[in-house]
Design a protein around this motif. Sequence first.
Motif, mmCIF file in Angstrom:
data_model
loop_
_atom_site.group_PDB
_atom_site.id
_atom_site.type_symbol
_atom_site.label_atom_id
_atom_site.label_comp_id
_atom_site.label_asym_id
_atom_site.label_seq_id
_atom_site.Cartn_x
_atom_site.Cartn_y
_atom_site.Cartn_z
ATOM 1 N N LYS A 1 52.094 -31.685 8.454
ATOM 2 C CA LYS A 1 51.523 -32.213 6.851
ATOM 3 C C LYS A 1 51.246 -33.679 7.079
ATOM 4 O O LYS A 1 52.199 -34.547 7.683
ATOM 5 N N MET A 2 50.292 -34.282 6.174
ATOM 6 C CA MET A 2 49.894 -35.498 6.497
ATOM 7 C C MET A 2 50.653 -36.172 5.526
ATOM 8 O O MET A 2 51.141 -37.437 5.740
ATOM 9 N N VAL A 3 51.154 -35.788 4.250
ATOM 10 C CA VAL A 3 52.087 -36.375 3.599
ATOM 11 C C VAL A 3 53.074 -35.475 2.927
ATOM 12 O O VAL A 3 52.736 -34.329 2.673
ATOM 13 N N ARG A 4 54.319 -36.011 2.963
ATOM 14 C CA ARG A 4 55.425 -35.160 2.535
ATOM 15 C C ARG A 4 56.364 -35.905 1.709
ATOM 16 O O ARG A 4 56.922 -36.890 1.930
ATOM 17 N N ILE B 1 52.481 -39.464 17.393
ATOM 18 C CA ILE B 1 53.407 -39.641 16.308
ATOM 19 C C ILE B 1 54.804 -39.236 16.855
ATOM 20 O O ILE B 1 54.795 -38.261 17.520
ATOM 21 N N GLY B 2 55.861 -39.797 16.560
ATOM 22 C CA GLY B 2 57.349 -39.636 16.918
ATOM 23 C C GLY B 2 57.710 -38.703 15.933
ATOM 24 O O GLY B 2 57.132 -37.839 15.405
ATOM 25 N N GLU B 3 58.883 -38.835 15.493
ATOM 26 C CA GLU B 3 59.616 -37.920 14.365
ATOM 27 C C GLU B 3 58.828 -37.974 13.325
ATOM 28 O O GLU B 3 58.670 -36.680 12.779
ATOM 29 N N ASP B 4 58.279 -39.008 12.815
ATOM 30 C CA ASP B 4 57.324 -38.909 11.905
ATOM 31 C C ASP B 4 56.392 -40.491 12.078
ATOM 32 O O ASP B 4 56.910 -41.262 12.868
ATOM 33 N N ALA B 5 55.597 -40.805 11.306
ATOM 34 C CA ALA B 5 54.576 -42.017 11.658
ATOM 35 C C ALA B 5 55.126 -42.990 10.899
ATOM 36 O O ALA B 5 55.186 -44.282 11.307
ATOM 37 N N LEU B 6 55.330 -42.747 9.460
ATOM 38 C CA LEU B 6 55.508 -43.895 8.760
ATOM 39 C C LEU B 6 56.192 -43.537 7.492
ATOM 40 O O LEU B 6 56.232 -42.136 6.993
ATOM 41 N N THR B 7 57.491 -44.088 7.116
ATOM 42 C CA THR B 7 58.509 -43.550 5.880
ATOM 43 C C THR B 7 58.550 -44.645 4.990
ATOM 44 O O THR B 7 58.649 -45.838 5.281
ATOM 45 N N ILE B 8 58.171 -44.244 3.720
ATOM 46 C CA ILE B 8 58.473 -45.156 2.384
ATOM 47 C C ILE B 8 59.875 -44.929 2.425
ATOM 48 O O ILE B 8 60.219 -44.056 1.557
ATOM 49 N N LYS B 9 60.642 -46.003 2.463
ATOM 50 C CA LYS B 9 61.929 -46.096 2.324
ATOM 51 C C LYS B 9 62.375 -46.690 0.997
ATOM 52 O O LYS B 9 63.469 -46.138 0.557
ATOM 53 N N GLU B 10 61.813 -47.770 0.551
ATOM 54 C CA GLU B 10 62.021 -48.026 -0.914
ATOM 55 C C GLU B 10 60.744 -48.202 -1.781
ATOM 56 O O GLU B 10 59.594 -48.201 -1.066
ATOM 57 N N SER B 11 60.789 -47.923 -3.059
ATOM 58 C CA SER B 11 59.794 -47.922 -3.773
ATOM 59 C C SER B 11 58.776 -49.062 -3.667
ATOM 60 O O SER B 11 59.033 -50.279 -3.616
ATOM 61 N N GLY B 12 57.585 -48.927 -3.939
ATOM 62 C CA GLY B 12 56.300 -49.605 -3.829
ATOM 63 C C GLY B 12 54.945 -49.152 -3.662
ATOM 64 O O GLY B 12 54.834 -48.163 -3.916
ATOM 65 N N HIS B 13 54.042 -49.901 -3.593
ATOM 66 C CA HIS B 13 52.677 -49.560 -3.628
ATOM 67 C C HIS B 13 52.187 -49.843 -1.825
ATOM 68 O O HIS B 13 52.265 -51.062 -1.597
ATOM 69 N N GLY C 1 42.217 -48.052 7.186
ATOM 70 C CA GLY C 1 41.609 -47.697 8.598
ATOM 71 C C GLY C 1 42.943 -47.203 9.592
ATOM 72 O O GLY C 1 43.906 -47.091 9.288
ATOM 73 N N GLY C 2 42.332 -46.928 10.805
ATOM 74 C CA GLY C 2 43.314 -46.485 11.678
ATOM 75 C C GLY C 2 43.461 -45.080 11.750
ATOM 76 O O GLY C 2 42.510 -44.307 11.182
ATOM 77 N N MET C 3 44.363 -44.541 12.639
ATOM 78 C CA MET C 3 44.418 -43.092 12.975
ATOM 79 C C MET C 3 45.845 -42.774 13.516
ATOM 80 O O MET C 3 46.688 -43.564 13.819
ATOM 81 N N ALA C 4 46.208 -41.309 13.055
ATOM 82 C CA ALA C 4 47.272 -40.932 13.577
ATOM 83 C C ALA C 4 47.345 -39.318 14.076
ATOM 84 O O ALA C 4 46.294 -38.621 13.261
ATOM 85 N N GLN C 5 47.831 -39.091 15.163
ATOM 86 C CA GLN C 5 47.785 -37.715 15.696
ATOM 87 C C GLN C 5 48.973 -37.197 16.506
ATOM 88 O O GLN C 5 49.684 -38.143 16.675
ATOM 89 N N HIS C 6 49.071 -35.927 16.563
ATOM 90 C CA HIS C 6 50.091 -35.205 17.257
ATOM 91 C C HIS C 6 51.435 -35.542 16.805
ATOM 92 O O HIS C 6 52.387 -35.926 17.486
ATOM 93 N N GLY C 7 51.698 -35.117 15.667
ATOM 94 C CA GLY C 7 52.931 -34.915 14.837
ATOM 95 C C GLY C 7 53.426 -33.601 14.858
ATOM 96 O O GLY C 7 52.559 -32.458 14.602
ATOM 97 N N SER C 8 54.519 -33.485 15.253
ATOM 98 C CA SER C 8 55.312 -31.917 15.135
ATOM 99 C C SER C 8 55.251 -31.516 14.013
ATOM 100 O O SER C 8 55.424 -30.230 13.648
ATOM 101 N N ASP C 9 55.700 -32.630 13.157
ATOM 102 C CA ASP C 9 55.903 -32.014 11.571
ATOM 103 C C ASP C 9 55.237 -32.964 10.473
ATOM 104 O O ASP C 9 54.008 -32.788 10.432
#
Length: 197
Positions: A134-137, A86-98, A103-111
């Motif tokens: 944290k997994m979700v912030r 993971i970089g600064e973070d893995a995924l960001t919800i920038k605008e409202s939605g579902h 599936g898949g995997m994520a690892q090694h996030g500093s935050d």
Amino acid sequence: EVPPSETITVNETIVVEAGETFDGEGKRYVANPATLGDGSQDEGQKPVFRLEEGATLKNAVLGHPAADGVHTYGNARVQNVVWEDIGEDALTIKESGHVIIRGGMAQHGSDKMFQVNAPATLEIINFTARNAGKMVRQLGGSTFHMTLRIEGSVITDMNEAIFRTDSSTSEVTMINSRYSDVGRKWYNVQHVSESNN
Ligand code: DGU
Ligand code: CA
Ligand code: CA
Ligand code: CA
């Protein structure tokens, strides 16, 4: 796991247009640190993928550096995507939605792994999450409502929590999942529903 067949250096954010699907075909995508970001904790890095309303990203591996990962604008699907580091973070919800991560995997996030900056429903299904803060912030200091649903997932080694929010209305449901060493688990979450974990 079969290692990616090919590594592609991404010089400019790959935009998945509204309603379109980007199939990464199992290839590894790495950010050009000079143009997108080095995957450190510096803010202001650019995403490797930007998903417009109704877009799908599937079968992609994000390698190091992953810069600011994936940004979503509205409804989006992320299927069988792996973040190797993971970089600064893995995924960001920038605008409202579902947003559905299946599936898949994520690892090694500093935050943070998944950062939610707008009111949203985030569903995480059959996912492996390991070694992050944290997994979700939900965006710090924000009081909008968000719904988090985690199903059939395996979560290990979170320093702080699975979900941290500052909103008294945000809620989480977790079912059929396994977790260990996840810090406070629910950090300031006022509405928690769990079964078969
Ligand atoms: O500290 O703006 O981490 O989208 C405040 C910052 C932070 C965001 C967030 C993100 O909330 O930068 O990466
Ligand atoms: Ca950040
Ligand atoms: Ca970020
Ligand atoms: Ca990392």
